[in-house]
Design an enzyme around this catalytic site. Structure first.
Site, mmCIF file in Angstrom:
data_model
loop_
_atom_site.group_PDB
_atom_site.id
_atom_site.type_symbol
_atom_site.label_atom_id
_atom_site.label_comp_id
_atom_site.label_asym_id
_atom_site.label_seq_id
_atom_site.Cartn_x
_atom_site.Cartn_y
_atom_site.Cartn_z
ATOM 1 N N ASP A 24 17.295 99.373 -42.008
ATOM 2 C CA ASP A 24 18.330 98.338 -42.015
ATOM 3 C C ASP A 24 17.772 97.052 -41.427
ATOM 4 O O ASP A 24 17.157 97.072 -40.346
ATOM 5 C CB ASP A 24 19.533 98.769 -41.165
ATOM 6 C CG ASP A 24 20.451 99.738 -41.886
ATOM 7 O OD1 ASP A 24 20.140 100.120 -43.029
ATOM 8 O OD2 ASP A 24 21.481 100.120 -41.296
ATOM 9 N N LYS A 81 24.554 97.398 -49.426
ATOM 10 C CA LYS A 81 25.724 98.275 -49.373
ATOM 11 C C LYS A 81 26.942 97.676 -50.073
ATOM 12 O O LYS A 81 27.215 96.480 -49.944
ATOM 13 C CB LYS A 81 26.098 98.569 -47.909
ATOM 14 C CG LYS A 81 25.049 99.356 -47.136
ATOM 15 C CD LYS A 81 25.525 99.611 -45.714
ATOM 16 C CE LYS A 81 24.457 100.292 -44.873
ATOM 17 N NZ LYS A 81 24.159 101.673 -45.326
ATOM 18 N N GLY A 219 22.192 108.093 -37.207
ATOM 19 C CA GLY A 219 21.852 108.498 -35.841
ATOM 20 C C GLY A 219 20.383 108.722 -35.570
ATOM 21 O O GLY A 219 20.018 109.189 -34.488
ATOM 22 N N SER A 241 20.548 101.317 -36.961
ATOM 23 C CA SER A 241 20.545 100.610 -35.684
ATOM 24 C C SER A 241 19.375 101.018 -34.798
ATOM 25 O O SER A 241 19.020 100.296 -33.865
ATOM 26 C CB SER A 241 21.865 100.895 -34.953
ATOM 27 O OG SER A 241 22.967 100.792 -35.834
#
Length: 299
Positions: A24, A81, A219, A241
């Site tokens: 990302d 997205k 995650g 992230s």
């Protein structure tokens, strides 16, 4: 024949990023860091999942201009997205030339009942899944790649592990029924439990895996997380992230790429895990209110 050829082309692109890491990124600088680190592709978005989770509000498709700036800055594929069910966002992303559309539960769903008819597009799609039924329903809609949903923006890999185990267990059941000659059970499983055509079940039984590339997502924050998912049978990983919310993004990005490629070599994973700086602050899943769980979106 045309539809089959289109499916083959879409799945072919997904195979091109196999064994790789999709990162990302929210700007050109991050995209260039990802490319330099060896990312197979980048996912262009205005807010990473951790920020979406904290800031709340309606999360939508990113500004096309930002996506185009990233496309111009790197030579690797660029994904973006769209909201679940928002086929116009997908049309826009296809029109600006994104390499793959992620129909993502990270964004606020536009349709709580229907997903996008992905067969109506020439661009390939990736979709999340928590189990074999969700995976096969998305493939039946035209998805060229599946990923675990995990619980994005948490830095906690536990949900991705749960989802990958569920997919693997579903595949094992299909293969077991087939090997025992339990055709009636397979038909019932396809019709009543998984709600997909029998042809897809037969394909899973023959291949002993999903008929499309299956990545881990949600995650993943460390090289060991990436290697864990690869050892569980994933074909590659998405990292959201976990890179740019960490203390040393460039070094961590390279380490996760190395660990993904060398997932079965603990010595290599240990070496690249040294001196990475602080990982992103994680969230325990049981601390998240039920209504804030992203993985439940889209079944």
């Amino acid at each position: 024949m045309k539809k089959l050829g289109t499916d083959l082309l879409k799945r072919g692109f997904a195979k091109m990023v196999k064994h790789g890491v999709v990162m990302d990124v929210t700007n050109v600088e991050q995209a260039q860091i990802a490319e330099d680190a060896g990312a197979a592709a980048v996912m262009a978005l205005e807010r990473v999942p951790a920020d979406i989770r904290v800031q709340g509000g309606v999360a939508r498709m990113s500004d096309p201009e930002m996506i185009l700036e990233i496309k111009d800055a790197v030579s690797i594929p660029v994904m973006a997205k769209a909201r679940i069910g928002h086929f116009v966002e997908a049309q826009v992303l296809e029109s600006i030339g994104v390499d793959m559309v992620d129909e993502s539960e990270v964004l606020t769903p536009a349709d709580e009942v229907n997903h996008i008819d992905k067969r109506a597009f020439t661009a390939p799609f990736v979709c999340g899944a928590r189990n074999l039924g969700e995976a096969l329903r998305r493939i039946d809609e035209g998805a060229a790649m599946i990923r675990t949903k995990g619980e994005a923006g948490t830095g906690n890999v536990v949900e991705a592990v749960k989802h990958m185990r569920a997919v693997n267990e579903g595949i094992a059941r299909v293969v077991g029924y087939k090997e025992m000659g339990l055709e009636a059970e397979l038909i019932q499983m396809a019709r009543n439990e998984l709600k997909v055509p029998m042809e897809l079940i037969s394909e899973v039984a023959e291949l002993k895996r999903l008929p499309v590339v299956n990545f881990a997502a949600g995650g993943i924050a460390t090289p060991a997380d990436a290697a864990l998912m690869m050892q569980m049978g994933c074909d590659g990983v998405f990292v959201g992230s976990g890179i740019f919310k960490s203390g040393n993004p460039a070094t961590r990005a390279k380490a996760i790429v190395e660990a993904t490629y060398n997932f079965d070599k603990p010595d290599v994973i240990g070496e690249v895990s040294k001196n990475l700086g602080e990982a992103m602050v994680g969230i325990n899943i049981d601390e998240i209110p039920e209504e804030k769980l992203l993985a439940k979106r889209g079944i």
